[in-house]
Design a protein around this motif. Structure first.
Motif, mmCIF file in Angstrom:
data_model
loop_
_atom_site.group_PDB
_atom_site.id
_atom_site.type_symbol
_atom_site.label_atom_id
_atom_site.label_comp_id
_atom_site.label_asym_id
_atom_site.label_seq_id
_atom_site.Cartn_x
_atom_site.Cartn_y
_atom_site.Cartn_z
ATOM 1 N N TYR A 94 -0.803 10.929 4.932
ATOM 2 C CA TYR A 94 -1.099 12.218 4.316
ATOM 3 C C TYR A 94 0.157 12.848 3.703
ATOM 4 O O TYR A 94 0.065 13.628 2.760
ATOM 5 C CB TYR A 94 -1.706 13.169 5.347
ATOM 6 N N SER A 95 1.323 12.516 4.254
ATOM 7 C CA SER A 95 2.557 13.114 3.748
ATOM 8 C C SER A 95 3.247 12.256 2.687
ATOM 9 O O SER A 95 3.864 12.784 1.764
ATOM 10 C CB SER A 95 3.534 13.368 4.903
ATOM 11 N N ARG A 96 3.113 10.930 2.795
ATOM 12 C CA ARG A 96 3.804 10.041 1.842
ATOM 13 C C ARG A 96 2.881 9.375 0.831
ATOM 14 O O ARG A 96 3.360 8.742 -0.104
ATOM 15 C CB ARG A 96 4.605 8.969 2.596
ATOM 16 N N GLY A 97 1.589 9.486 1.019
ATOM 17 C CA GLY A 97 0.673 8.936 0.039
ATOM 18 C C GLY A 97 0.387 7.458 0.235
ATOM 19 O O GLY A 97 0.749 6.859 1.248
ATOM 20 N N ARG A 98 -0.275 6.866 -0.762
ATOM 21 C CA ARG A 98 -0.706 5.476 -0.691
ATOM 22 C C ARG A 98 0.468 4.514 -0.833
ATOM 23 O O ARG A 98 1.534 4.869 -1.344
ATOM 24 C CB ARG A 98 -1.721 5.202 -1.809
ATOM 25 N N SER A 99 0.236 3.278 -0.397
ATOM 26 C CA SER A 99 1.278 2.249 -0.452
ATOM 27 C C SER A 99 1.636 1.911 -1.894
ATOM 28 O O SER A 99 0.763 1.713 -2.744
ATOM 29 C CB SER A 99 0.787 0.988 0.266
ATOM 30 N N ARG A 100 2.930 1.848 -2.166
ATOM 31 C CA ARG A 100 3.441 1.507 -3.484
ATOM 32 C C ARG A 100 4.841 0.940 -3.317
ATOM 33 O O ARG A 100 5.471 1.138 -2.273
ATOM 34 C CB ARG A 100 3.446 2.730 -4.402
ATOM 35 N N ASN A 101 5.349 0.245 -4.303
ATOM 36 C CA ASN A 101 6.638 -0.448 -4.125
ATOM 37 C C ASN A 101 7.370 -0.626 -5.443
ATOM 38 O O ASN A 101 6.793 -0.464 -6.528
ATOM 39 C CB ASN A 101 6.419 -1.809 -3.466
ATOM 40 N N GLY A 102 8.659 -0.973 -5.329
ATOM 41 C CA GLY A 102 9.433 -1.355 -6.493
ATOM 42 C C GLY A 102 9.160 -2.803 -6.849
ATOM 43 O O GLY A 102 8.536 -3.542 -6.081
ATOM 44 N N SER A 103 9.643 -3.244 -7.993
ATOM 45 C CA SER A 103 9.475 -4.636 -8.398
ATOM 46 C C SER A 103 10.600 -5.481 -7.813
ATOM 47 O O SER A 103 11.691 -4.980 -7.512
ATOM 48 C CB SER A 103 9.485 -4.755 -9.918
#
Length: 446
Positions: A174-183
């Motif tokens: 809820y505080s950091r949001g959905r999973s995402r990443n750098g390339s």
């Protein structure tokens, strides 16, 4: 480029995880490039950046304490609050006396630009007080890169942010949001830059790093292989990885790689399958045990740290005893123990059984004592051996960590002052120190 930050003294306070430290270090680097400098310990700051945590109510309390302390000690300073607590309680923090700017997750990549804009407004007497910049969780989509060491020896590289797991007790999605990443390409370039700056060790950080690749259609395994090929970086450590995402392929690679250390940090959270189910974890104790066994078969000297939460809703006395018995027999080097904390909006609040605070404290104390036993036994196992240590700054003596994460102290007489920091040296591990929280050793080869 504006010179608004020229000669400004800045303080940086990081609470919670290594990810917050990495992000704050990157903010510091950006500000230094624009003319600011890190404030000395006894210097009153012009700007203070507090990167907050909300993983528990205690973390919230510590964040509030840190903000009040910074405001009191640096009267007139421009106060910026960012991080998880800032995302969750933006408007409350923005109304706090002395806070100038609150920055949520989606905007943290622009925090230095926003800081400059607000300082220019303040100089022009057009400042809008108590300003907050946040977005809804569903709109937190930006991955903000970070690779920095701040005032430490080792670098921290953020490869991933956010989490899609929604464990019943946890507020982090809820505080950091959905999973995402750098390339992979961008992360390798950051590691190469760290090597060019003289870095020798990089800690890989993220919220759920085993989930790496969701936003770039890549694999964690391919990232690890690419990082292992970066010239100049002698050590990589994986800061924390979910047991269901720590594959045999990853373990085998770390065992045979050039630079990945025999060191893992794996969240267990409970040694009871009943509690793990209530937590909505994605594994059971059998899977966790199999990962520990596989690591030891591949890397007999590996340091394994384990996260444990106790006192969660639903942890009855019987389930607590099951958890304790499982953890006791685990062949791990250290436990990181956390008391359960109620987080608003989480699914755990619907579980009826509650552990009172006194019993929660007793369970924590039992796990902390068990952790100390395990850590001392692990350290003692290697007394008499020679391990490679990366040296770090120390006031009275040199110190550092072995490849398998044993903290080592070395007498001053063994160290040329030029070798005090960021040097790989061979050290004979002589004995545990008086406090038994480190091993005393002497250098046998530089």
């Amino acid at each position: 480029m504006s010179d608004i930050l020229h000669n400004k003294a800045a303080k940086f306070i990081s609470l919670g995880c290594k990810l917050n430290f990495a992000e704050n270090s990157t903010v510091c680097d950006l500000m230094e490039k624009r003319g600011a400098h890190r404030a000395a310990p006894d210097e009153q700051a012009d700007i203070c950046i507090i990167n907050t945590c909300t993983v528990t109510e205690t973390a919230n309390h510590k964040s509030r304490q840190a903000i009040h302390k910074v405001i009191k000690e640096n009267p007139g300073a421009f106060i910026v609050v960012m991080g998880c607590y800032a995302q969750m309680q933006a408007h409350t923090l923005a109304e706090m006396e002395g806070v100038d700017l609150v920055v949520g997750m989606e905007h943290k990549g622009r925090v230095v630009d926003m800081l400059e804009e607000r300082l220019q407004e303040r100089n022009g007497l057009n400042a809008c007080l108590h300003e907050a910049h946040t977005t809804a969780r569903k709109d937190i989509k930006t991955f903000v890169p970070s690779c920095s060491r701040g005032n430490r020896t080792r670098y921290f590289i953020k490869i991933q942010d956010g989490c899609d797991y929604f464990c019943s007790y946890c507020a982090i999605p809820y505080s950091r949001g959905r999973s995402r990443n750098g390339s992979i390409e961008s992360l390798v370039k950051q590691a190469e830059q760290a090597a060019a700056e003289g870095g020798k060790e990089i800690v890989i950080t993220g919220v759920n790093i085993g989930d790496f690749g969701k936003s770039t259609d890549e694999r964690l395994m391919d990232l690890l292989k690419a990082l292992d090929r970066v010239d100049g970086i002698e050590r990589f450590r994986i800061s924390s990885i979910e047991p269901n995402l720590l594959t045999e392929e990853i373990i085998d690679f770390c065992a045979s790689s050039r630079a990945f250390m025999p060191h893992f940090h794996i969240p267990l959270q409970s040694g009871s399958d009943g509690v793990l189910s209530l937590m909505r974890r994605k594994y059971d104790t059998a899977l966790f045990q199999s990962r520990i066994d596989y690591i030891h078969a591949a890397m007999p000297d590996a340091f394994i740290g384990v996260d444990v939460i106790t006192g969660t809703r639903g942890e009855t006395p019987q389930l607590w005893e099951e958890s304790l018995a499982f953890i006791r027999q685990l062949d791990v080097a250290q436990l990181h123990v956390f008391p359960y904390s109620e987080r608003p909006g989480t699914a755990a609040l619907s579980i009826p059984y509650r552990v009172d605070e006194k019993e929660k404290h007793r369970r924590c104390h039992a796990l902390i004592n068990l952790s100390e036993e395990k850590r001392k036994d692990f350290y003692q196992r290697f007394v008499g051996s020679v391990r490679t240590v990366l040296t770090e700054h120390a006031v009275s003596r040199a110190k550092g960590f072995t490849d398998n994460y044993i903290q080592v102290e070395m007498p001053d007489k063994d160290m040329n002052p030029l070798l005090r920091d960021n040097r790989l040296v061979k050290v004979h591990l002589d004995a545990l120190n008086e406090k038994q929280d480190a091993v005393v050793g002497h250098i046998v080869e530089t």
